[in-house]
Design a protein around this motif. Sequence first.
Motif, PDB file in Angstrom:
ATOM      1  N   TRP A  74       0.825  -1.210   0.000  1.00  0.00           N
ATOM      2  CA  TRP A  74       0.000   0.000   0.000  1.00  0.00           C
ATOM      3  C   TRP A  74       0.862   1.264   0.000  1.00  0.00           C
ATOM      4  O   TRP A  74       0.468   2.281  -0.563  1.00  0.00           O
ATOM      5  CB  TRP A  74      -0.933  -0.009   1.205  1.00  0.00           C
ATOM      6  CG  TRP A  74      -2.118  -0.890   0.978  1.00  0.00           C
ATOM      7  CD1 TRP A  74      -2.248  -2.212   1.284  1.00  0.00           C
ATOM      8  CD2 TRP A  74      -3.340  -0.512   0.348  1.00  0.00           C
ATOM      9  NE1 TRP A  74      -3.475  -2.676   0.894  1.00  0.00           N
ATOM     10  CE2 TRP A  74      -4.169  -1.665   0.322  1.00  0.00           C
ATOM     11  CE3 TRP A  74      -3.818   0.675  -0.191  1.00  0.00           C
ATOM     12  CZ2 TRP A  74      -5.453  -1.642  -0.226  1.00  0.00           C
ATOM     13  CZ3 TRP A  74      -5.093   0.692  -0.731  1.00  0.00           C
ATOM     14  CH2 TRP A  74      -5.895  -0.451  -0.747  1.00  0.00           C
ATOM     15  N   GLU A  75       2.027   1.205   0.617  1.00  0.00           N
ATOM     16  CA  GLU A  75       2.951   2.340   0.550  1.00  0.00           C
ATOM     17  C   GLU A  75       3.380   2.593  -0.890  1.00  0.00           C
ATOM     18  O   GLU A  75       3.491   3.739  -1.325  1.00  0.00           O
ATOM     19  CB  GLU A  75       4.176   2.071   1.430  1.00  0.00           C
ATOM     20  CG  GLU A  75       3.913   2.153   2.916  1.00  0.00           C
ATOM     21  CD  GLU A  75       3.537   3.557   3.364  1.00  0.00           C
ATOM     22  OE1 GLU A  75       4.059   4.528   2.785  1.00  0.00           O
ATOM     23  OE2 GLU A  75       2.711   3.682   4.293  1.00  0.00           O
ATOM     24  N   CYS A  76       3.603   1.532  -1.620  1.00  0.00           N
ATOM     25  CA  CYS A  76       3.971   1.677  -3.038  1.00  0.00           C
ATOM     26  C   CYS A  76       2.819   2.286  -3.830  1.00  0.00           C
ATOM     27  O   CYS A  76       3.027   3.149  -4.686  1.00  0.00           O
ATOM     28  CB  CYS A  76       4.343   0.318  -3.622  1.00  0.00           C
ATOM     29  SG  CYS A  76       5.776  -0.478  -2.864  1.00  0.00           S
ATOM     30  N   ASN A 134       1.209   1.814 -13.937  1.00  0.00           N
ATOM     31  CA  ASN A 134       0.205   2.833 -14.257  1.00  0.00           C
ATOM     32  C   ASN A 134      -1.219   2.334 -14.043  1.00  0.00           C
ATOM     33  O   ASN A 134      -2.167   3.083 -14.219  1.00  0.00           O
ATOM     34  CB  ASN A 134       0.376   3.316 -15.695  1.00  0.00           C
ATOM     35  CG  ASN A 134       0.157   2.206 -16.708  1.00  0.00           C
ATOM     36  OD1 ASN A 134       0.273   1.026 -16.387  1.00  0.00           O
ATOM     37  ND2 ASN A 134      -0.157   2.574 -17.935  1.00  0.00           N
ATOM     38  N   THR A 135      -1.381   1.066 -13.654  1.00  0.00           N
ATOM     39  CA  THR A 135      -2.710   0.532 -13.395  1.00  0.00           C
ATOM     40  C   THR A 135      -3.037   0.438 -11.904  1.00  0.00           C
ATOM     41  O   THR A 135      -4.178   0.123 -11.562  1.00  0.00           O
ATOM     42  CB  THR A 135      -2.860  -0.870 -14.005  1.00  0.00           C
ATOM     43  OG1 THR A 135      -1.905  -1.763 -13.389  1.00  0.00           O
ATOM     44  CG2 THR A 135      -2.625  -0.835 -15.509  1.00  0.00           C
ATOM     45  N   TRP A 136      -2.048   0.731 -11.027  1.00  0.00           N
ATOM     46  CA  TRP A 136      -2.349   0.564  -9.594  1.00  0.00           C
ATOM     47  C   TRP A 136      -1.596   1.543  -8.688  1.00  0.00           C
ATOM     48  O   TRP A 136      -1.915   1.629  -7.500  1.00  0.00           O
ATOM     49  CB  TRP A 136      -2.030  -0.862  -9.150  1.00  0.00           C
ATOM     50  CG  TRP A 136      -0.576  -1.234  -9.262  1.00  0.00           C
ATOM     51  CD1 TRP A 136       0.074  -1.686 -10.358  1.00  0.00           C
ATOM     52  CD2 TRP A 136       0.413  -1.188  -8.218  1.00  0.00           C
ATOM     53  NE1 TRP A 136       1.393  -1.931 -10.090  1.00  0.00           N
ATOM     54  CE2 TRP A 136       1.623  -1.638  -8.784  1.00  0.00           C
ATOM     55  CE3 TRP A 136       0.383  -0.832  -6.876  1.00  0.00           C
ATOM     56  CZ2 TRP A 136       2.793  -1.729  -8.048  1.00  0.00           C
ATOM     57  CZ3 TRP A 136       1.552  -0.917  -6.134  1.00  0.00           C
ATOM     58  CH2 TRP A 136       2.740  -1.360  -6.714  1.00  0.00           C
ATOM     59  N   ALA A 137      -0.642   2.302  -9.182  1.00  0.00           N
ATOM     60  CA  ALA A 137       0.162   3.202  -8.349  1.00  0.00           C
ATOM     61  C   ALA A 137      -0.130   4.653  -8.707  1.00  0.00           C
ATOM     62  O   ALA A 137      -0.101   5.031  -9.882  1.00  0.00           O
ATOM     63  CB  ALA A 137       1.655   2.908  -8.515  1.00  0.00           C
ATOM     64  N   LYS A 138      -0.388   5.484  -7.694  1.00  0.00           N
ATOM     65  CA  LYS A 138      -0.690   6.902  -7.915  1.00  0.00           C
ATOM     66  C   LYS A 138       0.434   7.613  -8.660  1.00  0.00           C
ATOM     67  O   LYS A 138       0.183   8.500  -9.475  1.00  0.00           O
ATOM     68  CB  LYS A 138      -0.933   7.610  -6.581  1.00  0.00           C
ATOM     69  CG  LYS A 138      -2.215   7.246  -5.881  1.00  0.00           C
ATOM     70  CD  LYS A 138      -2.374   8.075  -4.617  1.00  0.00           C
ATOM     71  CE  LYS A 138      -3.658   7.725  -3.874  1.00  0.00           C
ATOM     72  NZ  LYS A 138      -3.829   8.550  -2.647  1.00  0.00           N
ATOM     73  N   SER A 139       1.664   7.253  -8.369  1.00  0.00           N
ATOM     74  CA  SER A 139       2.813   7.947  -8.958  1.00  0.00           C
ATOM     75  C   SER A 139       2.863   7.810 -10.464  1.00  0.00           C
ATOM     76  O   SER A 139       3.501   8.619 -11.136  1.00  0.00           O
ATOM     77  CB  SER A 139       4.109   7.407  -8.346  1.00  0.00           C
ATOM     78  OG  SER A 139       4.211   6.005  -8.552  1.00  0.00           O
ATOM     79  N   HIS A 140       2.192   6.818 -11.014  1.00  0.00           N
ATOM     80  CA  HIS A 140       2.242   6.569 -12.450  1.00  0.00           C
ATOM     81  C   HIS A 140       0.924   6.869 -13.151  1.00  0.00           C
ATOM     82  O   HIS A 140       0.805   6.614 -14.353  1.00  0.00           O
ATOM     83  CB  HIS A 140       2.643   5.117 -12.724  1.00  0.00           C
ATOM     84  CG  HIS A 140       4.068   4.802 -12.388  1.00  0.00           C
ATOM     85  ND1 HIS A 140       4.537   4.745 -11.092  1.00  0.00           N
ATOM     86  CD2 HIS A 140       5.142   4.522 -13.184  1.00  0.00           C
ATOM     87  CE1 HIS A 140       5.823   4.425 -11.096  1.00  0.00           C
ATOM     88  NE2 HIS A 140       6.205   4.292 -12.348  1.00  0.00           N
ATOM     89  N   PHE A 141      -0.053   7.395 -12.410  1.00  0.00           N
ATOM     90  CA  PHE A 141      -1.312   7.756 -13.052  1.00  0.00           C
ATOM     91  C   PHE A 141      -1.091   8.934 -13.995  1.00  0.00           C
ATOM     92  O   PHE A 141      -0.302   9.842 -13.703  1.00  0.00           O
ATOM     93  CB  PHE A 141      -2.369   8.129 -12.020  1.00  0.00           C
ATOM     94  CG  PHE A 141      -2.882   6.953 -11.224  1.00  0.00           C
ATOM     95  CD1 PHE A 141      -2.561   5.658 -11.584  1.00  0.00           C
ATOM     96  CD2 PHE A 141      -3.700   7.145 -10.128  1.00  0.00           C
ATOM     97  CE1 PHE A 141      -3.019   4.580 -10.865  1.00  0.00           C
ATOM     98  CE2 PHE A 141      -4.178   6.067  -9.397  1.00  0.00           C
ATOM     99  CZ  PHE A 141      -3.835   4.779  -9.761  1.00  0.00           C
ATOM    100  N   SER A 142      -1.791   8.945 -15.124  1.00  0.00           N
ATOM    101  CA  SER A 142      -1.604   9.999 -16.115  1.00  0.00           C
ATOM    102  C   SER A 142      -2.259  11.312 -15.702  1.00  0.00           C
ATOM    103  O   SER A 142      -1.838  12.382 -16.149  1.00  0.00           O
ATOM    104  CB  SER A 142      -2.166   9.541 -17.464  1.00  0.00           C
ATOM    105  OG  SER A 142      -3.581   9.427 -17.402  1.00  0.00           O
TER     106      SER A 142
END
Length: 307
Positions: free
Chosen positions: A35-37, A70-78
């Motif tokens: 969850w931290e990730c 990009n399907t589960w981590a906020k840092s990689h959301f577009s």
Amino acid sequence: MEKVFPSAEHGFCLRHIQENMKKQWKGKDLSDQLWECGRATTVNHFNRAMDELKKINAEAHAWVSKIPANTWAKSHFSGRAHTDCLLNNLCEVFNSKLDEGRDKTIITCLEYIREYLMKRLCVVQKEIDKCEGLLTPTATTLFEKIKTDASKYVATYNGAGKYQVASTWQYQYVVSHVDMLFCAIWEKIENGENAPHVDEWVYPCYRLSTWKAMYLNKTDPLNGRKMWPKSDCPFTLLPPKHKTQYINMCRLGDLRRREGGGVDEPNSQAGRLSRKYLAVTCSKCHNKGHNSRTVKGQGGSGEVGGG
């Protein structure tokens, strides 16, 4: 989904990823680190969190790494979707509302959904009529918390549209007013530059006017089925052929279907079938009903031996 909506972004529920991971690797520390990730908001923070996950369990790290970030981590959301929710609660809520109509016939199910939407729109409209201000009530609550957090940061302007934003926790970032970071907007206003109120920098999807527009159209009521006009469709839609399955009520609940297609007992060991309901044959006398450990003077022909 990729074929029907090729331009849509697809995300996974992090809770389901966690549950799938727990089937092979258990542990609260491992789940918490996952969850931290997912919650990390920058790529650097995400990479550091993934390194910590690898220290806890290298195999689990390799398994998670195969899932596109990009399907589960906020840092990689577009950022195309103006939400950073990591769960599929929206789908779960929708499904829960259809429980009563799910097992009905297709027309009855659709009628149930239509009536639910008709009532739901009225309930939400009453809440909208009570609201005031620029933003929706939920957005206002979240925005006030963001303002409180932003007050702990210091923005330093470089004179060319960029800001150095630092906090007391030794975090420091480079942003521009285009990024709509609130402490940078406040700094822009304090410098006497022409800037709108901070509430107006919020995305339009969170504004009260957008909420009102979403619920402006209502679902129309319908007459009963006897009042429905007859269809001009030349084809008659027949129900699919129904095959009645034989169910042994005496054994119902005692058996389960195996992947190979056979029937297995619930209490059978892995790789072995249960011997329940099978007749036992004695290896000494070859009679049925007992085994060699309980034989008492019985011969192969079934005669009783002498003393």
